[in-house]
Design an enzyme around this catalytic site. Structure first.
Site, PDB file in Angstrom:
ATOM      1  N   SER A  45       0.929  -1.214  -0.020  1.00 32.20           N
ATOM      2  CA  SER A  45       0.093   0.188  -0.104  1.00 32.20           C
ATOM      3  C   SER A  45       0.758   0.952  -0.200  1.00 32.20           C
ATOM      4  O   SER A  45       1.701   1.220  -1.215  1.00 32.20           O
ATOM      5  CB  SER A  45      -1.373   0.263   1.702  1.00 32.20           C
ATOM      6  OG  SER A  45      -1.533   1.398   1.100  1.00 32.20           O
TER       7      SER A  45
ATOM      8  N   ASP B 295      -9.732  -4.013  -5.106  1.00 24.04           N
ATOM      9  CA  ASP B 295      -9.272  -3.268  -4.362  1.00 24.04           C
ATOM     10  C   ASP B 295      -9.601  -1.249  -3.914  1.00 24.04           C
ATOM     11  O   ASP B 295      -9.672  -0.354  -5.372  1.00 24.04           O
ATOM     12  CB  ASP B 295      -7.260  -2.467  -4.923  1.00 24.04           C
ATOM     13  CG  ASP B 295      -6.863  -2.104  -3.613  1.00 24.04           C
ATOM     14  OD1 ASP B 295      -7.476  -1.429  -2.739  1.00 24.04           O
ATOM     15  OD2 ASP B 295      -5.194  -2.894  -3.358  1.00 24.04           O
TER      16      ASP B 295
ATOM     17  N   HIS C  94      -7.816  -5.099  -1.195  1.00 24.50           N
ATOM     18  CA  HIS C  94      -7.367  -4.495  -0.753  1.00 24.50           C
ATOM     19  C   HIS C  94      -6.062  -5.066  -0.039  1.00 24.50           C
ATOM     20  O   HIS C  94      -5.029  -5.255   0.168  1.00 24.50           O
ATOM     21  CB  HIS C  94      -7.199  -3.118  -0.069  1.00 24.50           C
ATOM     22  CG  HIS C  94      -6.099  -2.060   0.078  1.00 24.50           C
ATOM     23  ND1 HIS C  94      -5.104  -1.959  -0.532  1.00 24.50           N
ATOM     24  CD2 HIS C  94      -4.968  -1.775   1.317  1.00 24.50           C
ATOM     25  CE1 HIS C  94      -3.814  -0.913   0.047  1.00 24.50           C
ATOM     26  NE2 HIS C  94      -4.251  -1.027   1.163  1.00 24.50           N
TER      27      HIS C  94
END
Length: 689
Positions: free
Chosen positions: A541, A626, A661
């Site tokens: 991330s 995501d 995610h």
């Protein structure tokens, strides 16, 4: 692994001109931002197929790693029960089960087990499944819970009668998972609705159980989309709280007495730029963690519940200390527990309300993580806390705050012959280029030679003030037992060393984050923990942004890099306010509509700084659904790297076509992705099995 004889996927070049502040950028792969385009899906599938071909020789290793990691997990397991009211609540897993089963027992642990939610039954046949928290009415009869089956973190709330097992017809879609609260009447339920463009929670609604959702009442709306919202019932049960937080900038709370569900929420203290605060109710007052009056590491104050909006009435309980970061508190009838960080190390401080006597818990390891656990009861002298370190599995303790004695209630079971005495942890401080001292937590198996020949995996995150603490990971043993050293660099942008550590790694100081990581890498090489031929880096991330930045700045330092769900197209993403999370993060990265922010962000944005040069071996992962870092960022980055890089090193991308995610759902399915990453690293390290 090798890419010799294999043809990497090619992507059509469709130049798009983006002009900002009279500066022109050409984005050849902007068109990948369209999941409905079959050519986009075809490209993602082609990358997956290419990865499968390249990694085919290590497929047996990948499967072996998966079985190793799965084999360390006790399949039939349960958490330590937590007493809340008349019931003991706990979570259990059964053999072969991917998902948690939420349970309770009434009065005593010898009572009959009552299953609240069976994740395995609920998730059966679903490609993705997640329970996003639950809340139970005061009379213990109705449970409200959120379910996501897509991985976009849009949770649908359902209601279940725990006496009869009936699932009510009420369904509330697109809610913020876990941000739920019941009023004291056992019928009125509050929830946060998410905006489907930004995917931000922005409205609080009131629902009456058994009524049509269309008749629900809007009770609060957050007008500023730079604020994140939360909703919960306070520990005292007296208030329902709405928290609005502009990370690092300001916060605000709205309160409603739970006995008056149709009343109006009232502001605790109006938001003010530069003032952050958190609150906890106790008897007839509130404790306030606040940075008012330049208390950058926060101090603790108290105020009568009728005078909250007048800061002159606030009284100091714990003074601000520049060297100690005040993380949070837990309030009991007889004690106040304070969670702090000093030099990046967690501390738990116990204060007696009546005598003001205080003491700290002693943990006795150089690098560890200790946190206040689940403590829903006021009238108890027992503190539940969690403890872990790089060599100590996750442990749950009960601590008698009067007798100052602790009892280990449970330690994570690690199967496969694990013995913590076989591993060594260290904590060193690295003086980086501007003189700051960055802590690094290190772990390796005893007998590993620290002569520069060992492979090393360096991990970090470094954003949003999120502290990456020295915690245990059973999957990591698959690296340590193969001779790897594992290092966590506690770089600026996190909050390990206090609030200023975060402030010095964001906005116009973001480069510190990248330089810190690189300087820690250089230190590890110079001190013979590894060599450039054996140094690997991993981040996800915002940590994926870190990976993209370091390989642009110092590609020569790393043998291989894993960038998981990486945020790499910083400028374009932050210019597009329709993308989820963009507006809420202007104070983290900057708003590129301002020229100075645009130029600074452009100087480090990984996608914009790809050059014609050699890059290390690279594995990139993403998820089609995501909701935080959209799949097209890593897809565009990989496409551009394929075109421009001048080396023959591996460049692989894996898109989970069914997840978002957090990757695959389920405790075992997610390990398959970890096994893929580790197989990539182990093979490059020259460890053949």
């Amino acid at each position: 692994m090798t890419n010799i004889g294999l043809t990497a996927p090619s992507v059509a070049v469709k130049p798009k001109e983006i002009i900002t502040h009279n500066h022109t950028r050409i984005d050849n792969y902007y068109w990948l931002n369209d999941p409905e385009n079959p050519d986009v899906i075809a490209y993602l599938n082609a990358e997956n197929e290419y990865l499968a071909q390249v990694m085919a020789p290590v497929k047996p290793l990948q499967e072996k790693l998966f079985e190793e990691m799965k084999g360390r997990i006790k399949e039939q397991d349960e958490s330590v029960p937590v007493k809340d009211g008349e019931y003991f609540y706990y979570v259990k897993y059964v053999e072969g089960g991917e998902y948690p089963i939420y349970c309770r027992k009434k009065g005593t642990l010898d009572a009959a087990e009552e299953i609240l939610l069976d994740g395995n039954e609920m998730g059966k046949g679903k490609k993705y499944f997640s329970i996003g928290g639950y809340e139970i009415t005061d009379n213990d009869e109705i449970i409200a819970y959120g379910v996501d089956t897509v991985s976009r973190r849009n949770y649908t709330v359902r209601f279940k009668n725990l006496k009869t097992g009936e699932i009510y017809k009420d369904q509330i879609k697109n809610t913020e998972g876990g941000s739920y609260a019941w009023a004291a009447d056992n019928q009125t339920f509050f929830y946060i609705l998410r905006d489907q463009k930004t995917l931000l929670g922005y409205q609080v609604w009131r629902h009456i159980l058994g009524t049509d959702v269309k008749t629900d009442v809007l009770v609060y709306e957050e007008k500023d989309n730079q604020y994140y919202m939360g909703l919960y019932r306070m520990k005292s049960k007296k208030y329902i709280a709405i928290g609005s937080d502009h990370n690092g900038i300001a916060s605000e709370y709205q309160l409603l007495e739970a006995e008056n569900p149709t009343g109006e929420f009232k502001t605790f203290l109006p938001r003010e730029r530069g003032h952050e605060y958190d609150i906890e109710h106790f008897e007839d007052k509130f404790y306030v963690k606040t940075n008012t009056d330049s208390a950058f590491n926060f101090k603790l104050m108290e105020v009568d519940e009728q005078e909250t909006s007048d800061k002159s009435k606030w009284k100091t309980v714990i003074e601000h200390r520049p060297e100690v970061y005040l993380e949070g508190i837990e309030v009991f009838k007889n004690h106040l527990v304070v969670q702090e960080k000093n030099q990046g190390i967690s501390q738990l401080r116990i204060i007696n309300h009546a005598t003001k006597a205080e003491h700290y818990l002693n943990f006795g390891e150089p690098a560890y993580d200790a946190n206040i656990g689940s403590n829903p009861s006021f009238d108890t002298n027992i503190l539940r806390y969690s403890y872990t370190s790089l060599t100590t599995p996750n442990s749950t303790f009960d601590y008698d705050m009067n007798a100052q004695t602790k009892e280990l209630k449970k330690q994570q079971t690690v199967l496969g012959g694990f013995d913590k005495e076989n591993y060594v942890s260290e904590r060193v401080f690295v003086t980086v280029r501007d003189g700051a001292k960055v802590p690094v937590s290190i772990v390796y198996r005893k007998g590993t030679k620290l002569d520069g020949t060992a492979p090393l995996l360096q991990y970090s995150y470094g954003s949003y003030g999120y502290s990456t603490d020295a915690t245990f990971g059973s999957s990591r043993l698959s690296l340590l037992d193969r001779g790897f050293v594992y290092a966590i660099a506690h770089i600026r942008g996190g909050q390990e060393m206090g609030r200023e550590w975060y402030e010095n790694g964001k906005m116009f100081k973001k480069m510190n984050t990248f330089y810190d990581f690189i300087d820690c890498s250089v230190f590890l090489i110079k001190n013979n923990y590894c060599s450039p031929e054996k140094l690997f880096a991993l981040g996800g991330s915002a940590g994926g942004l870190l990976m993209g930045a370091i390989i642009n700045l110092r590609p020569d330092l790393y043998r291989g890099v894993v960038a998981a769900v990486p945020f790499v197209d910083v400028v374009t993403t932050m210019l597009d306010e329709t993308i989820p999370l963009t507006t809420g993060e202007f104070e983290e990265w900057g708003n590129p509509k301002n020229k100075d922010s645009y130029e600074y962000m452009l100087s480090y944005s990984p996608y914009d700084n790809v050059e014609a040069k050699d890059y290390p071996n690279l594995l990139v992962t993403t998820g089609l659904h995501d909701s935080q870092v959209q799949y097209f960022e890593p897809a565009k980055w990989v496409a551009k790297l394929r075109t421009m890089k001048t080396d023959n090193n591996l460049l692989l991308m894996h898109t989970n076509m069914e997840a978002g995610h957090g990757g695959a759902s389920g405790r075992f399915a997610s390990l398959k992705e970890v096994a893929m990453e580790y197989a990539f690293i182990i093979d490059l390290a020259g460890i053949f099995e």
